[in-house]
Design a protein around this motif. Structure first.
Motif, PDB file in Angstrom:
ATOM      1  N   ALA A   1       0.699  -1.167   0.188  1.00 58.68           N
ATOM      2  CA  ALA A   1      -0.422   0.278   0.172  1.00 58.68           C
ATOM      3  C   ALA A   1       0.993   1.796  -0.192  1.00 58.68           C
ATOM      4  O   ALA A   1       1.517   1.241   0.712  1.00 58.68           O
ATOM      5  CB  ALA A   1      -0.636  -0.163   1.561  1.00 58.68           C
ATOM      6  N   GLN A   2       0.032   2.089  -0.985  1.00 59.15           N
ATOM      7  CA  GLN A   2       1.595   3.832  -0.664  1.00 59.15           C
ATOM      8  C   GLN A   2       0.352   4.712  -0.488  1.00 59.15           C
ATOM      9  O   GLN A   2       1.328   5.132   0.785  1.00 59.15           O
ATOM     10  CB  GLN A   2       1.451   3.340  -2.387  1.00 59.15           C
ATOM     11  CG  GLN A   2       1.920   2.392  -3.155  1.00 59.15           C
ATOM     12  CD  GLN A   2       3.300   2.866  -3.003  1.00 59.15           C
ATOM     13  OE1 GLN A   2       4.848   3.409  -2.404  1.00 59.15           O
ATOM     14  NE2 GLN A   2       3.763   1.431  -2.596  1.00 59.15           N
ATOM     15  N   SER A   3      -0.545   5.043  -0.432  1.00 62.23           N
ATOM     16  CA  SER A   3      -1.276   5.750   0.101  1.00 62.23           C
ATOM     17  C   SER A   3      -1.135   5.635   1.895  1.00 62.23           C
ATOM     18  O   SER A   3      -1.921   4.490   2.043  1.00 62.23           O
ATOM     19  CB  SER A   3      -2.305   6.486  -0.791  1.00 62.23           C
ATOM     20  OG  SER A   3      -3.632   6.030  -0.261  1.00 62.23           O
ATOM     21  N   VAL A   4      -1.753   7.144   2.190  1.00 55.86           N
ATOM     22  CA  VAL A   4      -2.933   6.584   4.007  1.00 55.86           C
ATOM     23  C   VAL A   4      -3.672   6.169   3.868  1.00 55.86           C
ATOM     24  O   VAL A   4      -3.932   5.254   4.632  1.00 55.86           O
ATOM     25  CB  VAL A   4      -2.460   8.048   4.369  1.00 55.86           C
ATOM     26  CG1 VAL A   4      -3.129   8.418   5.461  1.00 55.86           C
ATOM     27  CG2 VAL A   4      -0.884   8.515   4.505  1.00 55.86           C
ATOM     28  N   ASN A   5      -4.427   5.987   2.771  1.00 56.76           N
ATOM     29  CA  ASN A   5      -6.182   5.126   3.215  1.00 56.76           C
ATOM     30  C   ASN A   5      -5.519   4.737   2.575  1.00 56.76           C
ATOM     31  O   ASN A   5      -6.254   3.352   2.932  1.00 56.76           O
ATOM     32  CB  ASN A   5      -6.977   6.327   1.870  1.00 56.76           C
ATOM     33  CG  ASN A   5      -7.113   7.320   2.230  1.00 56.76           C
ATOM     34  OD1 ASN A   5      -7.230   7.910   3.770  1.00 56.76           O
ATOM     35  ND2 ASN A   5      -7.786   8.574   1.404  1.00 56.76           N
ATOM     36  N   ASP A   6      -4.769   3.879   1.640  1.00 58.47           N
ATOM     37  CA  ASP A   6      -4.768   2.315   0.827  1.00 58.47           C
ATOM     38  C   ASP A   6      -4.124   1.644   2.597  1.00 58.47           C
ATOM     39  O   ASP A   6      -4.023   0.808   2.300  1.00 58.47           O
ATOM     40  CB  ASP A   6      -3.543   2.673   0.136  1.00 58.47           C
ATOM     41  CG  ASP A   6      -4.435   2.447  -1.183  1.00 58.47           C
ATOM     42  OD1 ASP A   6      -5.491   2.589  -1.096  1.00 58.47           O
ATOM     43  OD2 ASP A   6      -3.663   3.180  -2.576  1.00 58.47           O
ATOM     44  N   LYS A   7      -3.289   2.149   2.827  1.00 55.17           N
ATOM     45  CA  LYS A   7      -2.440   1.739   4.454  1.00 55.17           C
ATOM     46  C   LYS A   7      -3.100   1.493   4.997  1.00 55.17           C
ATOM     47  O   LYS A   7      -3.448   0.361   6.048  1.00 55.17           O
ATOM     48  CB  LYS A   7      -1.591   2.144   5.070  1.00 55.17           C
ATOM     49  CG  LYS A   7      -0.068   2.636   3.920  1.00 55.17           C
ATOM     50  CD  LYS A   7       0.913   3.416   4.288  1.00 55.17           C
ATOM     51  CE  LYS A   7       1.959   3.236   3.173  1.00 55.17           C
ATOM     52  NZ  LYS A   7       3.426   3.918   3.406  1.00 55.17           N
ATOM     53  N   ILE A   8      -4.708   2.160   5.661  1.00 58.81           N
ATOM     54  CA  ILE A   8      -5.528   2.287   6.847  1.00 58.81           C
ATOM     55  C   ILE A   8      -6.670   1.342   6.449  1.00 58.81           C
ATOM     56  O   ILE A   8      -6.598   0.093   6.745  1.00 58.81           O
ATOM     57  CB  ILE A   8      -6.458   3.657   6.440  1.00 58.81           C
ATOM     58  CG1 ILE A   8      -5.468   4.016   7.571  1.00 58.81           C
ATOM     59  CG2 ILE A   8      -7.588   3.299   7.543  1.00 58.81           C
ATOM     60  CD1 ILE A   8      -6.436   5.953   7.652  1.00 58.81           C
ATOM     61  N   MET A   9      -7.086   0.979   4.978  1.00 59.58           N
ATOM     62  CA  MET A   9      -7.563  -0.289   4.104  1.00 59.58           C
ATOM     63  C   MET A   9      -6.780  -1.455   4.252  1.00 59.58           C
ATOM     64  O   MET A   9      -7.577  -2.447   5.216  1.00 59.58           O
ATOM     65  CB  MET A   9      -7.796   0.322   3.560  1.00 59.58           C
ATOM     66  CG  MET A   9      -8.949   1.284   2.628  1.00 59.58           C
ATOM     67  SD  MET A   9      -9.569   1.539   0.884  1.00 59.58           S
ATOM     68  CE  MET A   9      -9.480   0.149   0.337  1.00 59.58           C
TER      69      MET A   9
END
Length: 186
Positions: free
Chosen positions: A80-88
């Motif tokens: 995951a790259q973005s903060v939102n992708d990492k959260i998911m």
């Protein structure tokens, strides 16, 4: 004299606007730093997951689906790259690890294995640290969001591209799992 008063008023307004902008930048940087702390804990978690899976595999070869789900969730989280992708991705890994914990209840020998106990302790420690860093992240996000939405800083925020940021929350589809109290069996 009037010119001096006008210049002083303009200078004070300019200083006030710069101060508001700098506060927003500081809050955004605090949020990014808080997420970097989560990344550190997630990296430790990702490093321990293969060890846990290898230990469990020796005992639970027929639980392949659960182990594959944990491994896939770990891989997705690491990519995951973005903060939102990492959260998911982290929510998916948390859910997969919860499923692994449930399936382990059927293996009393595994629960007594020293390697497993050590890994379980380390993962519990990391999970506690993750919870603390997530709370800090959400606190910094709340502070930034309040500044972005509150008057008069919302005027500056809008002009310079600051916007409300998402909190680190449990995915809606996982909420039912986490709202239910865990079963304790002896």
């Amino acid at each position: 004299m009037t010119l001096i008063i006008v210049l002083v008023a303009v200078a004070l307004i300019a200083l006030w606007l710069v101060s508001l902008y700098n506060r927003l930048v500081s809050l955004r940087n605090n949020r990014e730093n808080a997420f970097a702390n989560i990344d550190v804990q997630l990296k430790q978690r990702y490093d321990l997951v293969p060890q846990l899976v290898a230990t469990v595999k020796g005992y639970a070869t027929h639980e392949r689906e659960v182990l594959e789900r944990v491994t896939a969730a770990r891989a997705a989280a690491m990519g995951a790259q973005s903060v939102n992708d990492k959260i998911m991705a982290d929510n998916a890994l948390t859910s997969a690890l919860a499923g692994l914990k449930v399936s382990l209840e059927a293996y009393p020998d595994l629960k007594a294995n020293q390697n497993f106990l050590q890994l379980q302790t380390e993962i519990a420690d990391i999970e506690n640290k993750l919870a603390a860093t997530r709370r800090f992240f959400n606190s910094t996000t709340r502070e930034l969001n309040t500044a972005v939405q509150a008057f008069p800083s919302n005027l500056i925020a809008g002009m310079f591209g600051f916007h409300k940021e998402p909190m680190f929350e449990i995915a809606q589809e996982d909420r039912a799992t986490f709202d239910k109290a865990p079963e304790v069996k002896f």
